[in-house]
Design a protein around this motif. Sequence first.
Motif, PDB file in Angstrom:
ATOM      1  N   LEU A  64       0.097  -6.347 -31.626  1.00 22.86           N
ATOM      2  CA  LEU A  64       0.483  -5.955 -30.273  1.00 22.86           C
ATOM      3  C   LEU A  64       1.065  -7.117 -29.484  1.00 22.86           C
ATOM      4  CD1 LEU A  64      -2.342  -3.578 -28.990  1.00 22.86           C
ATOM      5  CD2 LEU A  64      -0.049  -2.990 -29.751  1.00 22.86           C
ATOM      6  N   ARG A  65       0.507  -8.302 -29.643  1.00 28.37           N
ATOM      7  CA  ARG A  65       0.992  -9.432 -28.858  1.00 28.37           C
ATOM      8  C   ARG A  65       2.395  -9.857 -29.274  1.00 28.37           C
ATOM      9  NH1 ARG A  65      -3.874  -8.570 -29.542  1.00 28.37           N
ATOM     10  NH2 ARG A  65      -5.392  -8.722 -27.847  1.00 28.37           N
ATOM     11  N   PRO A  66       2.692  -9.988 -30.563  1.00 31.57           N
ATOM     12  CA  PRO A  66       4.089 -10.240 -30.937  1.00 31.57           C
ATOM     13  C   PRO A  66       5.032  -9.129 -30.490  1.00 31.57           C
ATOM     14  CG  PRO A  66       2.644 -10.790 -32.757  1.00 31.57           C
ATOM     15  CD  PRO A  66       1.784 -10.126 -31.727  1.00 31.57           C
ATOM     16  N   MET A  67       4.598  -7.869 -30.628  1.00 31.38           N
ATOM     17  CA  MET A  67       5.462  -6.757 -30.227  1.00 31.38           C
ATOM     18  C   MET A  67       5.727  -6.780 -28.723  1.00 31.38           C
ATOM     19  SD  MET A  67       6.333  -5.133 -32.955  1.00 31.38           S
ATOM     20  CE  MET A  67       5.800  -5.006 -34.670  1.00 31.38           C
ATOM     21  N   LEU A  68       4.703  -7.074 -27.933  1.00 32.63           N
ATOM     22  CA  LEU A  68       4.881  -7.171 -26.488  1.00 32.63           C
ATOM     23  C   LEU A  68       5.865  -8.287 -26.146  1.00 32.63           C
ATOM     24  CD1 LEU A  68       4.226  -6.646 -23.519  1.00 32.63           C
ATOM     25  CD2 LEU A  68       2.128  -7.993 -23.810  1.00 32.63           C
ATOM     26  N   THR A  69       5.752  -9.403 -26.819  1.00 32.47           N
ATOM     27  CA  THR A  69       6.660 -10.522 -26.581  1.00 32.47           C
ATOM     28  C   THR A  69       8.104 -10.125 -26.865  1.00 32.47           C
ATOM     29  OG1 THR A  69       4.889 -12.026 -27.276  1.00 32.47           O
ATOM     30  CG2 THR A  69       7.102 -12.945 -27.147  1.00 32.47           C
ATOM     31  N   ILE A  70       8.319  -9.461 -27.979  1.00 33.42           N
ATOM     32  CA  ILE A  70       9.666  -9.039 -28.364  1.00 33.42           C
ATOM     33  C   ILE A  70      10.197  -7.983 -27.401  1.00 33.42           C
ATOM     34  CG2 ILE A  70      11.007  -7.890 -30.172  1.00 33.42           C
ATOM     35  CD1 ILE A  70       8.969  -9.199 -32.185  1.00 33.42           C
ATOM     36  N   MET A  71       9.356  -7.019 -27.048  1.00 29.55           N
ATOM     37  CA  MET A  71       9.782  -5.977 -26.110  1.00 29.55           C
ATOM     38  C   MET A  71      10.174  -6.565 -24.756  1.00 29.55           C
ATOM     39  SD  MET A  71       7.063  -2.900 -26.659  1.00 29.55           S
ATOM     40  CE  MET A  71       6.823  -2.091 -28.233  1.00 29.55           C
ATOM     41  N   ALA A  72       9.403  -7.524 -24.289  1.00 33.32           N
ATOM     42  CA  ALA A  72       9.704  -8.156 -23.004  1.00 33.32           C
ATOM     43  C   ALA A  72      11.050  -8.867 -23.062  1.00 33.32           C
ATOM     44  CB  ALA A  72       8.595  -9.136 -22.628  1.00 33.32           C
ATOM     45  N   ALA A  73      11.311  -9.557 -24.169  1.00 31.80           N
ATOM     46  CA  ALA A  73      12.598 -10.231 -24.331  1.00 31.80           C
ATOM     47  C   ALA A  73      13.739  -9.220 -24.343  1.00 31.80           C
ATOM     48  CB  ALA A  73      12.602 -11.046 -25.624  1.00 31.80           C
ATOM     49  N   GLU A  74      13.550  -8.135 -25.074  1.00 32.23           N
ATOM     50  CA  GLU A  74      14.596  -7.114 -25.170  1.00 32.23           C
ATOM     51  C   GLU A  74      14.850  -6.445 -23.826  1.00 32.23           C
ATOM     52  OE1 GLU A  74      13.975  -5.914 -29.893  1.00 32.23           O
ATOM     53  OE2 GLU A  74      13.040  -4.704 -28.326  1.00 32.23           O
ATOM     54  N   ALA A  75      13.802  -6.252 -23.036  1.00 28.02           N
ATOM     55  CA  ALA A  75      13.971  -5.644 -21.717  1.00 28.02           C
ATOM     56  C   ALA A  75      14.815  -6.516 -20.802  1.00 28.02           C
ATOM     57  CB  ALA A  75      12.611  -5.388 -21.078  1.00 28.02           C
ATOM     58  N   CYS A  76      14.831  -7.820 -21.102  1.00 30.15           N
ATOM     59  CA  CYS A  76      15.608  -8.776 -20.305  1.00 30.15           C
ATOM     60  C   CYS A  76      16.953  -9.106 -20.939  1.00 30.15           C
ATOM     61  CB  CYS A  76      14.805 -10.056 -20.115  1.00 30.15           C
ATOM     62  SG  CYS A  76      13.291  -9.841 -19.174  1.00 30.15           S
ATOM     63  N   GLN A 296       9.845  -1.039 -12.717  1.00 28.12           N
ATOM     64  CA  GLN A 296      10.961  -0.373 -12.044  1.00 28.12           C
ATOM     65  C   GLN A 296      12.238  -1.203 -12.067  1.00 28.12           C
ATOM     66  OE1 GLN A 296       9.852   0.960  -8.139  1.00 28.12           O
ATOM     67  NE2 GLN A 296       8.176   2.246  -8.875  1.00 28.12           N
ATOM     68  N   LEU A 297      12.091  -2.509 -12.003  1.00 27.29           N
ATOM     69  CA  LEU A 297      13.246  -3.419 -11.999  1.00 27.29           C
ATOM     70  C   LEU A 297      14.141  -3.239 -13.218  1.00 27.29           C
ATOM     71  CD1 LEU A 297      14.660  -6.056 -10.890  1.00 27.29           C
ATOM     72  CD2 LEU A 297      12.994  -7.336 -12.242  1.00 27.29           C
ATOM     73  N   PHE A 298      13.560  -2.810 -14.341  1.00 31.82           N
ATOM     74  CA  PHE A 298      14.264  -2.867 -15.619  1.00 31.82           C
ATOM     75  C   PHE A 298      14.943  -1.562 -16.028  1.00 31.82           C
ATOM     76  CE2 PHE A 298      10.812  -5.902 -15.581  1.00 31.82           C
ATOM     77  CZ  PHE A 298      11.461  -7.078 -15.952  1.00 31.82           C
ATOM     78  N   GLY A 299      14.662  -0.475 -15.345  1.00 36.13           N
ATOM     79  CA  GLY A 299      15.289   0.785 -15.710  1.00 36.13           C
ATOM     80  C   GLY A 299      14.943   1.199 -17.118  1.00 36.13           C
ATOM     81  N   SER A 300      15.936   1.760 -17.802  1.00 41.17           N
ATOM     82  CA  SER A 300      15.691   2.302 -19.142  1.00 41.17           C
ATOM     83  C   SER A 300      15.441   1.222 -20.184  1.00 41.17           C
ATOM     84  CB  SER A 300      16.878   3.160 -19.582  1.00 41.17           C
ATOM     85  OG  SER A 300      18.060   2.374 -19.669  1.00 41.17           O
ATOM     86  N   SER A 301      15.796  -0.026 -19.894  1.00 38.87           N
ATOM     87  CA  SER A 301      15.606  -1.092 -20.882  1.00 38.87           C
ATOM     88  C   SER A 301      14.123  -1.388 -21.129  1.00 38.87           C
ATOM     89  CB  SER A 301      16.320  -2.372 -20.450  1.00 38.87           C
ATOM     90  OG  SER A 301      15.776  -2.889 -19.257  1.00 38.87           O
ATOM     91  N   ALA A 302      13.258  -0.915 -20.226  1.00 36.77           N
ATOM     92  CA  ALA A 302      11.817  -1.138 -20.397  1.00 36.77           C
ATOM     93  C   ALA A 302      11.105   0.077 -20.977  1.00 36.77           C
ATOM     94  CB  ALA A 302      11.195  -1.512 -19.060  1.00 36.77           C
ATOM     95  N   GLN A 303      11.870   1.025 -21.531  1.00 35.33           N
ATOM     96  CA  GLN A 303      11.257   2.246 -22.041  1.00 35.33           C
ATOM     97  C   GLN A 303      10.215   1.954 -23.125  1.00 35.33           C
ATOM     98  OE1 GLN A 303      11.578   5.090 -20.619  1.00 35.33           O
ATOM     99  NE2 GLN A 303      10.273   6.187 -22.063  1.00 35.33           N
ATOM    100  N   ARG A 304      10.492   0.966 -23.955  1.00 32.86           N
ATOM    101  CA  ARG A 304       9.536   0.643 -25.022  1.00 32.86           C
ATOM    102  C   ARG A 304       8.245   0.070 -24.443  1.00 32.86           C
ATOM    103  NH1 ARG A 304      14.709  -1.943 -27.911  1.00 32.86           N
ATOM    104  NH2 ARG A 304      15.365  -0.138 -29.164  1.00 32.86           N
ATOM    105  N   LEU A 305       8.362  -0.714 -23.393  1.00 30.04           N
ATOM    106  CA  LEU A 305       7.169  -1.247 -22.737  1.00 30.04           C
ATOM    107  C   LEU A 305       6.343  -0.123 -22.119  1.00 30.04           C
ATOM    108  CD1 LEU A 305       8.735  -4.404 -21.058  1.00 30.04           C
ATOM    109  CD2 LEU A 305       6.974  -4.418 -22.838  1.00 30.04           C
ATOM    110  N   ARG A 306       7.011   0.878 -21.590  1.00 28.69           N
ATOM    111  CA  ARG A 306       6.289   2.027 -21.035  1.00 28.69           C
ATOM    112  C   ARG A 306       5.519   2.757 -22.140  1.00 28.69           C
ATOM    113  NH1 ARG A 306      11.413   2.263 -18.427  1.00 28.69           N
ATOM    114  NH2 ARG A 306      11.226   1.601 -16.244  1.00 28.69           N
ATOM    115  N   LYS A 307       6.159   2.929 -23.275  1.00 33.81           N
ATOM    116  CA  LYS A 307       5.497   3.603 -24.392  1.00 33.81           C
ATOM    117  C   LYS A 307       4.327   2.775 -24.915  1.00 33.81           C
ATOM    118  CE  LYS A 307       9.486   6.312 -25.968  1.00 33.81           C
ATOM    119  NZ  LYS A 307      10.437   6.583 -27.082  1.00 33.81           N
ATOM    120  N   LEU A 308       4.491   1.465 -24.909  1.00 27.93           N
ATOM    121  CA  LEU A 308       3.401   0.598 -25.350  1.00 27.93           C
ATOM    122  C   LEU A 308       2.205   0.729 -24.411  1.00 27.93           C
ATOM    123  CD1 LEU A 308       2.669  -1.561 -27.494  1.00 27.93           C
ATOM    124  CD2 LEU A 308       3.352  -3.286 -25.809  1.00 27.93           C
ATOM    125  N   ALA A 309       2.472   0.819 -23.113  1.00 27.64           N
ATOM    126  CA  ALA A 309       1.390   1.001 -22.149  1.00 27.64           C
ATOM    127  C   ALA A 309       0.670   2.333 -22.392  1.00 27.64           C
ATOM    128  CB  ALA A 309       1.940   0.945 -20.730  1.00 27.64           C
TER     129      ALA A 309
END
Length: 317
Positions: A64-76, A296-309
Amino acid sequence: MSVQASGDRREPAVDPNESLKDYMDARRPAVEAALQAACEDRPGVPERLAAAIRYAVLAPGKRLRPMLTIMAAEACGGDMESAMPSAVAAEMIHAYSLIHDDLPAMDDDDLRRGRPTTHIEFDEATAILAGDALQSMAFAHLHQSTSDTTKSAALIGTLATAAGPAGLVGGQADDLDAEKYTVEDFGGAVAALKHLEAIHHRKTGALFTACAAMGAISAGADTNAVSALTDYAKAFGLAFQITDDLLDCTSTDEQLGKRTGKDDGRGKLTYPGLMGLDRARAHAESTIHMAHESLQLFGSSAQRLRKLADFVLERTN
């Protein structure tokens, strides 16, 4: 609003039909390969110590921690390659924390991820030394794998703060200390709950927060993005711990891959113990809602982070 340090950013394409499982399955081989490479034998490392390090880091897990790191990078607007050094370093710190957490002087566990804990498989001294080694290995890996010195310093500082005495280690110390007291000693359930959340914002949440921040930093994100992702991960980490406490009450050893029901026996402060099962579940749901609000700042680019939550509320192990 841009979430990168400079220039216009296009939102990365995210397939709305992509499941979290498909996403993680697609990236897991690269994560596992990077962890394997980071744990390869090196000159001067005793063979038994190296084996214990590999045993702890490469144990089966959700990553989960590596995946969160990668997702955060991708959202940005970043990518897996730029985030991988941070993802590996975070998992090394996580593995070290589990080794030490399982020791007889700490939580005294003999089962982790369905296997004997490191000190059971090897011995206590080797386990302690493997944990010690993984701490330094994490920071060396960040330094050696990040060519931009400014970015490297920011990543190292972020992870060091999260793993230190005001973060993960401090949370662990307070968690152990809390076993000595009753709810009444804290001044009642409300005060005890406040203390418990302070523990887990550090013991569990600090590393999740560092993962999100490092992912953003690796992508060159601006301070607004780093702050938003930090808020997300703070809520995510708290919900993760609440769910962990719930699973300890409701799951079996086989389902979790570790001993269950030990928290009550040791007199640990837990969310179900203070709130009851139903209120604890509702608190986890409310906290995940806060995590969603932070994106909210990230729009659809944070969709994976939402699913992870959302996955945190659905997890069964």
